[in-house]
Design a protein around this motif. Sequence first.
Motif, PDB file in Angstrom:
ATOM      1  N   ALA A  70      35.973  44.085  64.547  1.00 24.36           N
ATOM      2  CA  ALA A  70      34.837  43.344  64.761  1.00 24.36           C
ATOM      3  C   ALA A  70      34.973  42.302  63.844  1.00 24.36           C
ATOM      4  O   ALA A  70      35.062  42.290  62.550  1.00 24.36           O
ATOM      5  CB  ALA A  70      33.610  43.446  65.157  1.00 24.36           C
ATOM      6  N   VAL A  71      34.324  40.958  63.936  1.00 23.58           N
ATOM      7  CA  VAL A  71      34.098  39.626  62.746  1.00 23.58           C
ATOM      8  C   VAL A  71      33.715  39.013  62.872  1.00 23.58           C
ATOM      9  O   VAL A  71      32.594  39.018  64.169  1.00 23.58           O
ATOM     10  CB  VAL A  71      35.644  39.067  62.037  1.00 23.58           C
ATOM     11  CG1 VAL A  71      36.523  39.490  62.523  1.00 23.58           C
ATOM     12  CG2 VAL A  71      36.272  38.030  63.895  1.00 23.58           C
ATOM     13  N   MET A  72      32.716  38.718  62.010  1.00 27.84           N
ATOM     14  CA  MET A  72      31.153  37.791  62.585  1.00 27.84           C
ATOM     15  C   MET A  72      32.014  36.556  61.854  1.00 27.84           C
ATOM     16  O   MET A  72      32.995  36.574  60.549  1.00 27.84           O
ATOM     17  CB  MET A  72      30.160  38.077  61.917  1.00 27.84           C
ATOM     18  CG  MET A  72      29.461  38.966  62.372  1.00 27.84           C
ATOM     19  SD  MET A  72      27.656  39.302  61.864  1.00 27.84           S
ATOM     20  CE  MET A  72      26.787  39.103  62.111  1.00 27.84           C
ATOM     21  N   LEU A  73      31.840  35.329  62.003  1.00 22.58           N
ATOM     22  CA  LEU A  73      32.315  33.766  61.392  1.00 22.58           C
ATOM     23  C   LEU A  73      31.643  33.375  60.404  1.00 22.58           C
ATOM     24  O   LEU A  73      30.337  33.399  60.810  1.00 22.58           O
ATOM     25  CB  LEU A  73      32.619  33.076  62.881  1.00 22.58           C
ATOM     26  CG  LEU A  73      33.690  33.208  64.025  1.00 22.58           C
ATOM     27  CD1 LEU A  73      34.055  32.824  64.594  1.00 22.58           C
ATOM     28  CD2 LEU A  73      35.269  33.988  63.233  1.00 22.58           C
ATOM     29  N   SER A  74      31.521  32.319  59.812  1.00 25.67           N
ATOM     30  CA  SER A  74      30.886  32.281  58.937  1.00 25.67           C
ATOM     31  C   SER A  74      29.991  30.482  60.257  1.00 25.67           C
ATOM     32  O   SER A  74      31.588  30.054  60.368  1.00 25.67           O
ATOM     33  CB  SER A  74      31.114  30.754  58.002  1.00 25.67           C
ATOM     34  OG  SER A  74      32.932  30.180  57.663  1.00 25.67           O
ATOM     35  N   ASP A  75      29.267  29.553  59.684  1.00 24.76           N
ATOM     36  CA  ASP A  75      28.892  28.727  60.276  1.00 24.76           C
ATOM     37  C   ASP A  75      30.259  27.347  60.653  1.00 24.76           C
ATOM     38  O   ASP A  75      30.841  27.025  61.154  1.00 24.76           O
ATOM     39  CB  ASP A  75      28.008  28.057  60.388  1.00 24.76           C
ATOM     40  CG  ASP A  75      27.461  26.765  60.678  1.00 24.76           C
ATOM     41  OD1 ASP A  75      27.084  26.268  61.941  1.00 24.76           O
ATOM     42  OD2 ASP A  75      27.333  25.639  59.924  1.00 24.76           O
ATOM     43  N   GLY A  76      30.875  27.096  58.677  1.00 21.03           N
ATOM     44  CA  GLY A  76      31.642  26.172  58.636  1.00 21.03           C
ATOM     45  C   GLY A  76      33.109  26.250  59.416  1.00 21.03           C
ATOM     46  O   GLY A  76      33.468  25.430  60.109  1.00 21.03           O
ATOM     47  N   LEU A  77      33.588  27.892  59.219  1.00 23.45           N
ATOM     48  CA  LEU A  77      35.000  28.123  60.252  1.00 23.45           C
ATOM     49  C   LEU A  77      34.769  27.996  61.324  1.00 23.45           C
ATOM     50  O   LEU A  77      35.404  27.555  62.614  1.00 23.45           O
ATOM     51  CB  LEU A  77      34.895  29.580  59.654  1.00 23.45           C
ATOM     52  CG  LEU A  77      36.436  30.111  60.643  1.00 23.45           C
ATOM     53  CD1 LEU A  77      37.403  29.284  60.297  1.00 23.45           C
ATOM     54  CD2 LEU A  77      37.082  31.331  60.380  1.00 23.45           C
TER      55      LEU A  77
END
Lengths: 121, 612
Positions: B229-236
Amino acid sequence: MRYGGEMSPQLEMLKGTLDLMVLQTLAAMGSLHGYGIARRIEQVSKDAILLNQGTIYASLVRLQQRGLIRCEWGTSDNNRRAKFYSITRRGSRRLAETTENWEQLSAVIARFFAAQKEPSR
Amino acid sequence: MSDAIRAFFSRLRAIFTKGPLDNDFSDELAAHLDLLAAENEKSGMTPDQARRAALVRVGNRESLREMHRDERGLPFLEILLQDLRYAGRSLRRDAGFFFAAVLIMGLGIGASATIFSVVHTLLIRPLPFRDPGRLAWIANHEDATGDLSAKTTQVDHFLDLREKNQSFTDMAAYFAFYGVGDAKLIGDGEPERLTSVPVSQNFFPLLGVEPQIGRQFSNEECKWNGPKAVMLSDGLWRRKFGADPLIVGRALPFDGGPATVVGVLPASFDFATVFAPGSRMDIFEPFPMSPETNRWGNTLLIVGRLKPGASVKSAQAEATILGKLDKQSHPERNDFAPMLSALAEHVSGRLRPALFLLASAVSVVMLIVCANLSNLLLARGTTRQKEIAIRAALGAGKGRLIGQMLTESLLLSSCGAVAGLLLALAGTRVLVHLTAVSIPLLADVRIDGSVLGFTLVVAVVTGLIFGLAPALQVPRFALSDTLQDATRGSSQGQARSWLRSGLVISEIALACVLLAGAGLLIRSFLRVLDVNLGFRPDRAAALRVDPSSAIRPKSNVTHILPKSCIAHWTFPALRPPDFPTICRSDATEAGASQRKAWSIRRKIILAASRAS
């Protein structure tokens, strides 16, 4: 500055008294122009309050700014254009409150002085 | 609405309708006089007598008008407006002086506002987390050593400390040896290198960071070999996926296999700016706290949230004891000597002396600006002697004249402040985009309410400081002999020339301090640049090649791969490197990823020189 920002406490109280009298006059007489108000206060107070009649206008400005009275241009009895002042509802409410305070205060002070005058036993 | 507020607003309104109100009152007074005169006539006076008696009874009309004005308006504000108008007119006549003064002020205020915004962000403004004052940084051993593996903590030590301590509500950690650009997003289009930080399951909840969409990591995902699983940064999320809200639940193709997006972090959360300044983090993955990761050795950097009532000091005492006990009962583990500090201290504490130096330099600049402007105004005052004398002769009081001069200098400093703010806006914009320096929180530097407030205070204070000396000259000018003979003016300037030379002397002294400081700084900087790197960096380029971990045996990675790279060289602008100039250099990677000897993956940096 012509009128220094600091006012003596007496002058401040005098202003408050004059404002109260103007309110009471308008409450009693309905719509009146500046001259009429000044006359009325002179008659009732036996010339004790107003140094000259023009001073009344300072009081009228103060009351108007606080929304206690309103004004409009009209025609006087002898057909002269004049500005007529009348009390607002806010003004009537304020008058009632202030009158009550004033009466309580003067009653207390009267009692106080009466008590001091009685010979102590 | 209270009486005072009502009265204030109607007084304010009255200032702007002065003319009509004056006319109105004149009409009203005239009506009053007419009515009174008519009354007097009725009582038997002649019209003339009646008129005169009425005038006396009403009072002096001019002073009544003044009284009316003072009662209905704001005399103080009106005088201020009058002075401002006057100052504006006199400055317009002297545009050269005006622009010079505003430019000087603007440079000074611009510099100080920019530096203040940095100081404010780094030292005053709390970190962008929930209740940041209670966050503590827990390093292993001394924080002063440069080596990352000496600062990190083994997984089991972390788990024990987290369970046994009484000082923290919770502790979270992140894996310190993430590789910058190690996560490769493949799939449609050009593959992209991303930086992924493995974090403990409670890392975001502990900091008080809620995903803007989606959820936190689940228990299952935080197990060894759990679902990826991953969480994305707002920028990406915005850059790569066009802020698509449907991204949650989608599996993204990475080179190591697909991983499901579970959430997107809010824009306000910037991991890099706090924990790894000068870099950019794109995704976050769960870090399993398992026997497998424990075997990796020292890997974790820890953040803890102190319980109410617990201090860094008391927590330190407890952690020291717990660390010793842990090591005694588990001799097979690595050393563990927790060193605690407040998180804010850890992030920006080491920059405090540098910022103090900068702030002092800027204050000296501001002092020079004040001395400079004071001098300019004094020189200008000499040419205005006659004007001031005339105003005094017409009845202006000393207080009023000094007020007028101060209003003028405040007007100047406010215009300077506006120019300065524009400069500061540009300055902070440049600072925010500085990626070459690793200063924490730099990306958060901005012009906000506090910076505006600071600028206002600086403008008013400097305006008063540089306006004071010229204003205090006024009473002397107001003497009548200035009017009678201005040609004799040179003899009366003794005191003023003292003042002016004093200002010039202090200006030069301050400038010398600045110059010497700047000179020393530049010398040290040149020394830093002079360090021998062992190669000539001016014509060199670095290429990074990440070999697949599938290449076996490992020796092939360092021997065969570079050869095949050179054989298939396709960069026309770069000359292929001579074979021996290949360096395998993981330690020089940017960011926190100093590799350890057990490095799982290896990277190859090919040093190529630019074809001339």
